[in-house]
Design an enzyme around this catalytic site. Structure first.
Site, PDB file in Angstrom:
ATOM      1  N   CYS A  82       0.612  -0.657   0.136  1.00 38.03           N
ATOM      2  CA  CYS A  82      -0.065   0.220  -0.016  1.00 38.03           C
ATOM      3  C   CYS A  82       1.536   1.020  -0.075  1.00 38.03           C
ATOM      4  CB  CYS A  82      -0.758   0.336   1.199  1.00 38.03           C
ATOM      5  SG  CYS A  82      -2.215   1.462   0.621  1.00 38.03           S
ATOM      6  N   CYS A 104      -5.532   1.969  -5.087  1.00 37.08           N
ATOM      7  CA  CYS A 104      -5.443   3.033  -3.393  1.00 37.08           C
ATOM      8  C   CYS A 104      -6.460   3.618  -2.756  1.00 37.08           C
ATOM      9  CB  CYS A 104      -3.938   3.191  -4.080  1.00 37.08           C
ATOM     10  SG  CYS A 104      -3.244   3.691  -2.202  1.00 37.08           S
TER      11      CYS A 104
END
Length: 448
Positions: free
Chosen positions: A199, A377
């Site tokens: 991430c 994301c």
């Protein structure tokens, strides 16, 4: 602190307290764990009980029957890690992010409660840390990655001091929130390491949330917010990076590119950064709050073994997720060398493709579906807004909704905070959610 160090080095950290609680609720009827050194054999062996491992074991149970599937996973707790961004900012609780591994393991599937020590694809065997040897016909590797706090001088011991936290581990995520709440004034510093990370948006999300919190509590004028990233860009996809630079300007955030955290002097509240473009040049920054994103690397059970590429990641075909040299071995998620950003959204899209690849392989047919590198994301920019970045292998936007997702939106925040956890626990982990691909076609009237 040596025990803490050991815990921090493990990418799938486990809370001991929760572990004790969950021990009592594991049903012996549903899952049997093994520590005997007898040899075991399974048609499908899954290594890792994170998001990729659990999602694929659920799918494999449907494909070949629970009795033919086993999962090797040592942790008593399973965490929905994407929510840790909000835990670090006080918007969610750490407890809400975890459930017992027993509760997410597909019923009837064998849970081998051990750590993978060695994988030998030439003999189709895996050895666990208690000496058990397990043989397999097919293997799915879903071992995640390793967090390496110890590669920053002064860590992980530095976490015993206040004013420093990290949203990347269950041990340290609440320390971020403590540091934010106790912030009086001075530098709030956020780092991004010089390694691949999971991430890639998370290190800056906590910066935007901290900025919001300090504005809400009237402390923003006393704060200097600094984001030091090892990258040469703010974000890898230009469309979203342009929007983020606007936010950075509007909110008076200081972004320094090519700066890598190499040391934390927690007793003095100092962070030392190296300039990656000028080797040998370092800067010392005093902090009142420090958020650390640790260096990360391949799983030690893969690195240096026959399944690894030259760097140590699992060497799989980017289209089919089948291993490049061992056709009965497959990979998913953070442990692979797929050239996309490592997120739970990527795992979801990969799980649908991998399911198809395995079903074709079992029929001795050629895989016919390709993974396009889809990842997502949700860039949290405040306590009620998100820029939803979705893109492919070529870092080109691959958006689900027929609107401009580079804009901050309240709706996308609710999706991130409320809908996605539900989709994770009840969709992805049960092997029922393979990413938004089919819905994207519908929403774009078949034009994408």
């Amino acid at each position: 602190s040596s025990e803490f160090r050991e815990k921090c080095a493990c990418a799938r950290c486990m809370s001991a307290t929760h572990a004790r609680q969950s021990n009592s609720i594991i049903s012996p009827l549903l899952h049997t764990s093994s520590s005997v050194s007898a040899k075991q054999h399974y048609k499908m062996l899954v290594l890792g009980g994170g998001s990729g491992g659990i999602a694929m074991s659920a799918r494999m149970k449907r494909m070949m029957g629970a009795e033919n599937v086993a999962v090797v996973e040592p942790s008593e707790m399973h965490y929905y890690q994407p929510i840790w961004t909000l835990v670090g900012a006080g918007a969610k609780t750490a407890a809400s992010s975890g459930r017992s591994t027993a509760s997410v393991m597909p019923s009837g599937v064998k849970w081998v409660k051990s750590k993978v020590e060695e994988i030998n694809p030439d003999t189709n065997t895996v050895r666990t840390d208690d000496g058990t040897e397990i043989s397999y016909e097919y293997l799915i590797v879903a071992l995640g990655l390793q967090l390496h706090y110890e590669r920053i001088k002064g860590l992980p011991d530095g976490f015993e001091h206040p004013k420093i936290g990290s949203n990347y581990s269950i041990q340290t995520v609440e320390k971020t929130w403590n540091a934010l709440q106790n912030f009086k004034g001075g530098n709030a510093v956020f780092s991004f390491p010089n390694t691949p990370v999971k991430c890639a948006g998370a290190p800056q999300k906590i910066m935007y949330l901290s900025d919001s919190y300090l504005r809400k509590t009237g402390k923003r004028s006393k704060a200097k917010i600094i984001y030091n990233t090892s990258l040469p860009v703010l974000f890898g996809v230009k469309k979203y990076a342009d929007s983020l630079w606007e936010i950075v300007k509007q909110r008076d955030l200081q972004v320094n590119l090519r700066q890598n955290l190499i040391e934390v002097r927690a007793d003095k509240q100092e962070a030392v950064f190296e300039n990656l473009d000028k080797p040998g040049e370092t800067t010392v920054i005093e902090y009142e709050m420090l958020h650390v994103t640790p260096p990360m690397g391949p799983s030690l059970a893969i690195k240096g073994g026959p399944l690894a590429d030259e760097v140590g990641w699992l060497d799989v075909d980017r289209d089919t997720l089948q291993h490049k040299r061992y056709p009965n071995v497959f990979g998913i998620g953070d442990c692979t060398n797929l050239p996309t950003v490592r997120t739970a959204a990527a795992v979801a899209a990969q799980s649908a493709i991998l399911n198809r690849t395995i079903s074709k392989t079992l029929k001795k047919e050629k895989p016919d579906k390709k993974y396009d590198g889809y990842t997502s994301c949700p860039l949290v920019t405040s306590y009620n807004t998100v820029i939803l970045a979705e893109f492919d292998y070529n870092l080109q936007p691959l958006e689900t909704f027929p609107i401009n997702q580079a804009k901050e939106r309240r709706l996308m925040y609710h999706m991130k905070a409320d809908l996605m956890p539900h989709l994770y626990w009840h969709g992805l982990l049960r092997g029922l959610w393979g990413g938004p691909g089919p819905y994207r076609k519908l929403l774009h009237l078949g034009m994408k």
